[in-house]
Each structure stands twice: as structure tokens, then as C-alpha cells.
Design a protein around this motif. Structure first.
Motif, short mmCIF file in Angstrom:
data_model
loop_
_atom_site.label_atom_id
_atom_site.label_comp_id
_atom_site.label_asym_id
_atom_site.label_seq_id
_atom_site.Cartn_x
_atom_site.Cartn_y
_atom_site.Cartn_z
N HIS A 6 91.69 13.76 -18.41
CA HIS A 6 91.78 14.85 -17.45
C HIS A 6 92.35 14.40 -16.10
CE1 HIS A 6 89.36 17.55 -20.01
NE2 HIS A 6 88.78 16.43 -20.39
N ARG A 11 97.86 14.74 -16.79
CA ARG A 11 98.17 16.18 -16.83
C ARG A 11 99.64 16.42 -16.51
NH1 ARG A 11 93.42 17.01 -13.68
NH2 ARG A 11 94.76 17.74 -12.01
N VAL A 17 96.87 20.95 -19.17
CA VAL A 17 95.65 20.78 -18.38
C VAL A 17 94.84 19.56 -18.81
CG1 VAL A 17 95.47 23.21 -17.76
CG2 VAL A 17 94.31 22.37 -19.81
N VAL A 18 95.16 19.02 -19.99
CA VAL A 18 94.50 17.82 -20.50
C VAL A 18 95.47 17.10 -21.44
CG1 VAL A 18 93.39 19.02 -22.43
CG2 VAL A 18 92.36 16.93 -21.54
#
Length: 113
Positions: A6, A11, A17-18
């Protein structure tokens, strides 16, 4: 070690987003064809991608010189590599909900490989 990362750097490199990465010992790692393009994403971290299709490939961190981290999406059969942890949850996007029971580490777990 197979993980969801994360951190900001992962990113941005993954465009998501991950990021999902599989960590392996460098001693058993070999590029069989093609030549990746490399860039420095943050100090001490080199990333690579395919110069033809743009897919993210590898992550190298000078703090872990014996390891290489490979983007799960670059494998032919990514379903065979389910992540077993979340790392850098301290940098997780606030609205992203982790909906599984995998272990969570505030930073890098430092285990596995």
C-alpha cells in the motif's frame, strides 16, 4: 512472500490503489527473454517495466539486495500466487477497505522471501 503493498511508490508504479508483488531470492531469478526498462522510483529503489507493452515487472530495493519483487500481474498464471499479507498499511489510501483476514503490517513485514 507474496504481498499487497500500500506504499505511495508501489501505488504510483502500478497505477492502482494497491500493488500485488511476489518476493523471491535473486539467486534463482533469471530473465529469459527481452530487456526491461529500468527507472529509479524513490531513493534506493529501482523498478522495471516492459518497454513494449508498459507492464510493471520488477522492484529492487538496495536494503534487500538478495531479493527481487515481481508484479503478480506479469505472471502467466497469477491465480497461483495469492497474497499472504498486506504491507505498508500505514500508507494505505483512507477510503480503501481491506476486506480479508490476511496479516497487516504498518510497514514492510521483513519476513519471508
Amino acid at each position: 512472500m507474496i504481498e499487497y503493498c500500500h506504499c505511495d511508490s508501489c501505488r504510483k508504479a502500478s497505477g492502482s490503489v494497491v500493488a500485488a508483488l511476489a518476493g523471491f531470492k535473486r539467486a534463482g531469478f533469471e530473465i529469459l527473454s527481452g530487456k526491461p526498462t529500468y527507472y529509479t522510483s524513490v531513493s534506493g529503489v529501482q523498478r522495471s517495466f516492459c518497454g513494449t507493452c508498459g507492464s510493471p515487472l520488477f522492484y529492487d530495493n538496495e536494503k534487500f539486495p538478495e531479493d527481487v519483487y515481481i508484479s503478480i500481474g506479469s505472471f502467466d498464471e497469477p491465480e497461483k500466487l495469492p497474497p499472504d499479507r498486506h504491507v505498508w498499511v500505514s500508507s494505505k489510501i483512507s477510503w480503501y477497505h481491506i476486506g480479508d483476514e490476511l496479516p497487516q503490517y504498518e510497514q514492510f513485514s521483513g519476513i519471508g522471501g
